[in-house]
Design a protein around this motif. Structure first.
Motif, PDB file in Angstrom:
ATOM      1  N   GLU A  70       0.822  -1.204   0.000  1.00  0.00           N
ATOM      2  CA  GLU A  70       0.000   0.000   0.000  1.00  0.00           C
ATOM      3  C   GLU A  70       0.863   1.265   0.000  1.00  0.00           C
ATOM      4  OE1 GLU A  70      -3.000  -0.028   3.013  1.00  0.00           O
ATOM      5  OE2 GLU A  70      -3.743   1.948   2.429  1.00  0.00           O
TER       6      GLU A  70
ATOM      7  N   LYS B 290      -4.808   3.841 -11.366  1.00  0.00           N
ATOM      8  CA  LYS B 290      -4.936   2.600 -10.607  1.00  0.00           C
ATOM      9  C   LYS B 290      -6.384   2.222 -10.314  1.00  0.00           C
ATOM     10  CE  LYS B 290      -2.293   4.843  -7.712  1.00  0.00           C
ATOM     11  NZ  LYS B 290      -1.377   5.739  -8.431  1.00  0.00           N
ATOM     12  N   GLU B 291      -6.731   0.992 -10.592  1.00  0.00           N
ATOM     13  CA  GLU B 291      -7.997   0.464 -10.097  1.00  0.00           C
ATOM     14  C   GLU B 291      -7.666  -0.524  -8.984  1.00  0.00           C
ATOM     15  OE1 GLU B 291     -10.367  -1.929 -12.757  1.00  0.00           O
ATOM     16  OE2 GLU B 291     -12.108  -1.809 -11.416  1.00  0.00           O
ATOM     17  N   ILE B 292      -8.156  -0.250  -7.774  1.00  0.00           N
ATOM     18  CA  ILE B 292      -7.879  -1.156  -6.652  1.00  0.00           C
ATOM     19  C   ILE B 292      -8.815  -2.356  -6.781  1.00  0.00           C
ATOM     20  CG2 ILE B 292      -7.697  -1.353  -4.134  1.00  0.00           C
ATOM     21  CD1 ILE B 292      -6.003   0.945  -5.142  1.00  0.00           C
TER      22      ILE B 292
ATOM     23  N   ASP C 215      -0.645   2.925 -19.190  1.00  0.00           N
ATOM     24  CA  ASP C 215       0.757   2.525 -19.117  1.00  0.00           C
ATOM     25  C   ASP C 215       1.401   3.322 -17.978  1.00  0.00           C
ATOM     26  OD1 ASP C 215       0.050   1.294 -21.414  1.00  0.00           O
ATOM     27  OD2 ASP C 215       1.423   2.379 -22.740  1.00  0.00           O
TER      28      ASP C 215
ATOM     29  N   ASN D 124      -7.867   7.615   1.201  1.00  0.00           N
ATOM     30  CA  ASN D 124      -7.101   7.247   0.007  1.00  0.00           C
ATOM     31  C   ASN D 124      -7.853   6.192  -0.801  1.00  0.00           C
ATOM     32  OD1 ASN D 124      -6.556   4.684   1.088  1.00  0.00           O
ATOM     33  ND2 ASN D 124      -4.701   5.425   2.116  1.00  0.00           N
ATOM     34  N   ASP D 125      -7.269   5.803  -1.937  1.00  0.00           N
ATOM     35  CA  ASP D 125      -7.961   4.876  -2.832  1.00  0.00           C
ATOM     36  C   ASP D 125      -8.304   3.552  -2.163  1.00  0.00           C
ATOM     37  OD1 ASP D 125      -7.786   6.763  -4.721  1.00  0.00           O
ATOM     38  OD2 ASP D 125      -6.410   5.694  -6.071  1.00  0.00           O
ATOM     39  N   VAL D 126      -7.354   3.044  -1.369  1.00  0.00           N
ATOM     40  CA  VAL D 126      -7.592   1.736  -0.748  1.00  0.00           C
ATOM     41  C   VAL D 126      -8.756   1.823   0.249  1.00  0.00           C
ATOM     42  CG1 VAL D 126      -6.573  -0.076   0.676  1.00  0.00           C
ATOM     43  CG2 VAL D 126      -5.197   1.021  -1.087  1.00  0.00           C
TER      44      VAL D 126
ATOM     45  N   PHE E   1     -12.328  -0.474  -7.478  1.00  0.00           N
ATOM     46  CA  PHE E   1     -12.623   0.952  -7.356  1.00  0.00           C
ATOM     47  C   PHE E   1     -11.477   1.766  -7.919  1.00  0.00           C
ATOM     48  CE2 PHE E   1     -11.996   5.012  -5.250  1.00  0.00           C
ATOM     49  CZ  PHE E   1     -13.188   5.633  -5.561  1.00  0.00           C
ATOM     50  N   TYR E   2     -11.799   2.811  -8.672  1.00  0.00           N
ATOM     51  CA  TYR E   2     -10.801   3.818  -9.018  1.00  0.00           C
ATOM     52  C   TYR E   2     -11.487   5.162  -9.103  1.00  0.00           C
ATOM     53  CZ  TYR E   2     -12.302   3.331 -13.977  1.00  0.00           C
ATOM     54  OH  TYR E   2     -13.006   3.290 -15.144  1.00  0.00           O
TER      55      TYR E   2
ATOM     56  N   ARG F 155      -7.052  12.287 -18.716  1.00  0.00           N
ATOM     57  CA  ARG F 155      -6.754  10.870 -18.949  1.00  0.00           C
ATOM     58  C   ARG F 155      -6.718  10.550 -20.442  1.00  0.00           C
ATOM     59  NH1 ARG F 155      -9.668   7.879 -14.112  1.00  0.00           N
ATOM     60  NH2 ARG F 155      -8.184   8.415 -12.458  1.00  0.00           N
TER      61      ARG F 155
ATOM     62  N   LYS G 186      -3.464  11.727 -21.674  1.00  0.00           N
ATOM     63  CA  LYS G 186      -2.408  10.838 -21.182  1.00  0.00           C
ATOM     64  C   LYS G 186      -2.371   9.567 -22.032  1.00  0.00           C
ATOM     65  CE  LYS G 186      -1.337   8.221 -17.003  1.00  0.00           C
ATOM     66  NZ  LYS G 186      -1.965   7.684 -15.798  1.00  0.00           N
TER      67      LYS G 186
ATOM     68  N   GLU H 184       0.707   8.123 -24.227  1.00  0.00           N
ATOM     69  CA  GLU H 184       1.252   6.780 -24.006  1.00  0.00           C
ATOM     70  C   GLU H 184       1.260   5.947 -25.282  1.00  0.00           C
ATOM     71  OE1 GLU H 184      -1.116   5.732 -20.636  1.00  0.00           O
ATOM     72  OE2 GLU H 184       0.266   6.703 -19.238  1.00  0.00           O
TER      73      GLU H 184
ATOM     74  N   LEU I  98       8.118  11.459 -22.432  1.00  0.00           N
ATOM     75  CA  LEU I  98       7.993  11.125 -21.006  1.00  0.00           C
ATOM     76  C   LEU I  98       7.848  12.396 -20.168  1.00  0.00           C
ATOM     77  CD1 LEU I  98      10.569   8.194 -20.641  1.00  0.00           C
ATOM     78  CD2 LEU I  98       8.112   8.086 -20.190  1.00  0.00           C
TER      79      LEU I  98
ATOM     80  N   ARG J  60       4.383  13.461 -20.430  1.00  0.00           N
ATOM     81  CA  ARG J  60       3.546  12.541 -19.652  1.00  0.00           C
ATOM     82  C   ARG J  60       3.597  12.920 -18.173  1.00  0.00           C
ATOM     83  NH1 ARG J  60       4.466   7.864 -16.957  1.00  0.00           N
ATOM     84  NH2 ARG J  60       2.634   6.552 -16.682  1.00  0.00           N
TER      85      ARG J  60
ATOM     86  N   ILE K 201       0.563  13.595 -15.610  1.00  0.00           N
ATOM     87  CA  ILE K 201       0.383  12.811 -14.377  1.00  0.00           C
ATOM     88  C   ILE K 201       0.179  13.742 -13.182  1.00  0.00           C
ATOM     89  CG2 ILE K 201       1.638  11.347 -12.733  1.00  0.00           C
ATOM     90  CD1 ILE K 201       2.672   9.845 -15.220  1.00  0.00           C
TER      91      ILE K 201
ATOM     92  N   GLU L 297      -3.273  14.914 -13.377  1.00  0.00           N
ATOM     93  CA  GLU L 297      -4.184  13.817 -13.022  1.00  0.00           C
ATOM     94  C   GLU L 297      -4.225  13.638 -11.507  1.00  0.00           C
ATOM     95  OE1 GLU L 297      -2.894   9.873 -14.114  1.00  0.00           O
ATOM     96  OE2 GLU L 297      -4.932   9.071 -14.139  1.00  0.00           O
ATOM     97  N   GLU L 298      -3.042  13.631 -10.890  1.00  0.00           N
ATOM     98  CA  GLU L 298      -2.980  13.418  -9.442  1.00  0.00           C
ATOM     99  C   GLU L 298      -3.683  14.529  -8.685  1.00  0.00           C
ATOM    100  OE1 GLU L 298       1.077  12.684  -8.313  1.00  0.00           O
ATOM    101  OE2 GLU L 298       1.004  10.647  -9.141  1.00  0.00           O
TER     102      GLU L 298
ATOM    103  N   GLU M  53      -7.390  14.043  -9.113  1.00  0.00           N
ATOM    104  CA  GLU M  53      -7.811  12.876  -8.331  1.00  0.00           C
ATOM    105  C   GLU M  53      -7.900  13.243  -6.849  1.00  0.00           C
ATOM    106  OE1 GLU M  53      -6.136   9.060 -10.939  1.00  0.00           O
ATOM    107  OE2 GLU M  53      -5.096   9.650  -9.105  1.00  0.00           O
TER     108      GLU M  53
END
Lengths: 317, 485
Positions: free
Chosen positions: A51, A61-63, A84, B92-94, B147-148, B161, B164, B168, B184, B187, B191, B194-195, B198
């Motif tokens: 993590e 990322k898809e968890i 990618d 967070n995502d998790v 989930f994303y 996206r 991006k 890519e 790169l 890219r 990113i 994107e971050e 997100e």
């Protein structure tokens, strides 16, 4: 090497599942503090990583799952790359968890699972976890090319230990339910189950008038076990030491050679194919072997397995 | 109330707890929190017992549905940490993934519960609707397990996206290192964008989920309660428990103690059930050595305690009051940690117990109180305790083998012991010198049942018989017999 495999599979429609038993993909090697190539994956690749490393993965990322396998960097998370990008890997380092992870990868559609290993964790390339192995060696291992070659040869020999040809004995071992540290096999075709606390060297020294031709060792074959046998002067001519698979061979090079000189053989129940040997003539500290020389010598020593130089950068599809 | 681990272990309640295997961490919390109900909570206790009764009564017909329900429960992970975190910081995502997974699993749990509850008919478990919370984390509504940060959350993210992706694609077809480096670099910028986007969305999602936190927490609580009730019902079914009637006296008919019963079963013996009525005041149980007085005591205490904690009891029939406190004084489980002799320890313990006397309706148990001192004074002390407790608002049960105590009590029971046995028959099985076996033989002939007797009836005197059976030194036996004459 890992990047090479990823690239090669990228041209097919293969979904890869990636993990590492150590830590991989970081821009700087944490052990040698030197620059390392990152791991660049294609969209749809499945990744199992800790993590705490998610923030260093720049793919979308898809968890998919929280495996709850703990690592110092948090639980191992299974994710799918929706783009990618670079990933950093730190997966489980316990055989059982790697085995479970392999199935979990399968559940989410991985066609091929690649575990980035480490020589010091050879036990993890057991058949329970992996179907095949790629051995990597190079200048980072030792400054001396000869030493690197000799050590690679030793590891390769261990990994490719032949299957025992005592089929009846193997079938017997596989069928038995209770765990025994040793099982002996005699020239008359009898099986001997010694008491749990017996010492192997004593068993071999006093074989009760029966000639013992093979010993099955459950778990690891270690120096501690073999040393008293070698010292006791028991005849080991054509004696087979049979292990579950080559990941259980933990003998030092010196002890292994002593055993061979005495005429013994190391055999396994399950073989694990070595698909290739990847070589890198450059070390992480900037030293290098003479490139062509290294490749040629490898080629002459290892005739049965492809040698791949990872520094031969090619971007052709 | 000395409801500590030692007490629970002593009466065999810990054994019952260890039989319970909750399916969720929430059910586990309920088990850890178990404590006896007090008199003011009678309604709650009755409600809980009724719910368990419903599960027990429909247990067989509902078995398939129960399996599904329990399976759904097992899939629930503990997300209380994430919910708590959401109050202060962005998830967070998790964590968002785990909340989504929880909500998905919870949908299944709710469906399984509805089907199961058609027969069971519980009234006190209600689940709130969390479909809206789920829709926050499942914007497409397709209930996908992963989930994303979906593009559906923001047009801006969608555009980033897309760009991006294009970059890519170009990168995939570029083989010259310098050109690759340039791509790169582009890219990297995307990113960062994107971050950033997100991160903003994660903040929004966390904020939206916050308004559903209390509802989710409430569902978690209800799940824990349901899990706990099911566990209680299961161990009731396992040992054929009955629902206790909540009254003012203790009445146990054919009561048993599962832990002791299992121990006896391992030795090939059968537990002899116990029947007893205890009114306000003192009841005395007398009996021979090795006669199982302590077993009776533990069985009665366990079943009273079970009822207090909202469990079914292990008896053919049971009436049990709610007590404000329970107190057991038994040498077996009181350690000598204070450095007191066993007698000193008992007296200190008695003092602690007596402090509770005026704190409502209580239950006291004394296992061979004062046995550590001389019988004359021991009897006097115990007589005083009996006289005192007879006057109090409490039910008291005392085991003893002192004479002249029971006459001051309200009721007197005796352990059957070797009373009805043919000692000659028994002696045949005794092997001189084989003490272990002889103890077993005596235990085999011993009748652990209890029966009511007159208050002034003397204690049965089996001790000398037992000494003889166990082959006590002849010379000593002789002197004993001479003295008797």
């Amino acid at each position: 090497m890992l990047n090479q495999i990823i690239k090669d599979y990228g041209s097919h429609q293969t979904v890869l599942g990636l993990t590492s038993i150590g830590r991989d993909g970081e821009a700087r090697d944490l052990v040698t503090r030197t620059h390392k190539p990152g791991i660049f994956v294609k969209k749809d690749t499945l990744i199992a990583t800790a993590e705490g490393l998610l923030k260093y993965c720049d793919v979308t990322k898809e968890i998919l799952a929280n495996t709850e396998f703990p690592t110092p960097l948090g639980n191992v998370i299974l994710l799918r790359a929706l783009s990618d990008g670079n990933v950093e890997l730190a997966g489980p380092s316990i055989n059982r968890q790697l085995g479970q992870l392999r199935y979990l990868f399968g559940d989410f559609g991985a066609d091929k699972v690649i575990i980035d290993g480490a020589l010091s964790r050879k036990s993890l390339c057991s058949r329970a976890v992996a179907d095949s192995v790629i051995l990597c060696c190079g200048a980072s291992f030792d400054k001396s090319m000869d030493k690197t070659l000799a050590e690679t040869k030793f590891i390769y020999e261990i990994l490719t230990a032949a299957k025992s040809d005592y089929d009846d004995f193997i079938a017997y071992i596989k069928s038995k339910k209770e765990n025994r540290r040793f099982i002996l096999y005699t020239s008359r075709g009898d099986y001997i189950l010694p008491a749990q606390n017996s010492e192997l060297w004593e068993l071999l020294k006093h074989p009760e008038d029966r000639k013992i031709i093979a010993v099955y060792v459950e778990g690891a074959l270690s120096d501690l076990l073999i040393k008293p046998i070698v010292m006791s002067g028991v005849s080991l001519r054509q004696m087979q030491f049979i292990l579950q698979d080559s990941s259980k061979m933990m003998l030092s090079k010196a002890m292994y050679e002593k055993l061979l000189r005495k005429g013994a053989e190391i055999r396994v129940m399950d073989t694990i194919p070595v698909l290739a040997i990847a070589i890198n003539p450059y070390s992480a500290c900037g030293e290098a072997f003479p490139k062509d020389d290294f490749y040629k010598k490898m080629k002459t020593i290892f005739t049965k397995v492809p040698i791949v130089d990872v520094m031969e950068k090619t971007y052709e599809q | 109330m000395n409801s500590n681990y030692e007490f629970r272990k002593y009466i065999g309640f810990q054994y019952i707890l260890e039989l319970m295997t909750p399916n969720t961490p929430f059910g586990n919390d309920e088990v850890k929190r178990i404590k006896p109900y007090v008199r003011s909570e009678k309604e709650k206790l009755l409600l809980e017992l009724n719910e368990i009764e419903r599960i027990v009564q429909t247990y067989e017909v509902n078995e398939k549905e129960l399996k599904r329900l329990e399976h759904a429960m097992m899939n629930l992970k503990d997300i209380r940490g994430a919910l708590k975190k959401a109050e202060d910081i962005c998830l967070n995502d998790v964590e968002l993934f785990e909340i989504k997974q929880f909500l998905l699993c919870f949908e299944e749990l709710k469906a399984a519960f509805t089907d199961w509850n058609m027969a069971a008919g519980l009234t006190s478990v209600t689940f709130g609707d969390t479909a809206e919370a789920l829709s926050i984390l499942d914007p497409h509504g397709n209930k996908s397990p992963g989930f994303y940060i979906y593009e559906a959350y923001s047009e801006k993210l969608d555009k980033i996206r897309l760009k991006k992706k294009q970059v890519e694609l170009v990168l995939r077809q570029t083989y010259i290192q310098e050109e690759r480096d340039k791509i790169l670099e582009d890219r990297k910028k995307l990113i960062c964008q994107e971050e950033e986007e997100e991160g903003r969305i994660r903040g929004l999602l966390t904020e939206k989920l916050k308004s559903h936190t209390s509802q989710i927490l409430n569902n978690i609580k209800e799940t824990g309660k349901l899990d706990y009730y099911i566990q209680k019902a299961k161990i009731a079914v396992k040992y054929q428990g009955v629902k206790p009637c909540i009254t003012d006296t203790v009445y146990l008919q054919a009561a048993m103690n599962p832990e002791i019963s299992e121990i006896l079963k391992e030795k090939g013996k059968i537990f002899k059930t116990i029947s007893i009525t205890l009114h306000k005041g003192v009841t005395i149980i007398t009996g021979a050595n090795m006669g199982g007085k302590t077993v009776s005591l533990k069985t009665i205490a366990l079943n009273i305690y079970l009822a207090q904690c909202g469990f079914f009891v292990y008896a053919g029939e049971a009436q049990i009051p709610i007590f404000d406190y329970l107190h057991i004084i038994a040498n077996d489980y009181q350690s000598l940690k204070d450095g007191l002799s066993s007698f000193g320890g008992e007296i200190t313990e008695l003092n602690t117990a007596m402090e509770k006397v005026d704190k409502g309706f209580g239950f006291f148990m004394f296992d061979e109180f004062a046995r550590g001192t001389n019988p004359d004074e021991g009897t006097e002390i115990l007589q005083a305790v009996v006289k005192y407790l007879n006057q109090q608002n409490a039910i008291t049960l005392i085991t003893t083998h002192f004479d002249h105590v029971a006459q001051y009590a309200d009721a007197h029971y005796q352990v059957v012991g070797l009373k009805d046995r043919d000692i000659k028959e028994l002696s045949k099985e005794i092997e001189p010198g084989n003490d272990c076996k002889n103890v077993e033989v005596i235990a085999k002939y011993m009748d652990y049942g209890i029966f009511p007797v007159a208050e002034d009836k003397e204690c049965p005197k089996d001790a000398v018989t037992i000494c003889r059976l166990l082959g006590l030194d002849e010379k000593i036996m002789k002197i004993m017999e001479q003295n008797k004459k």
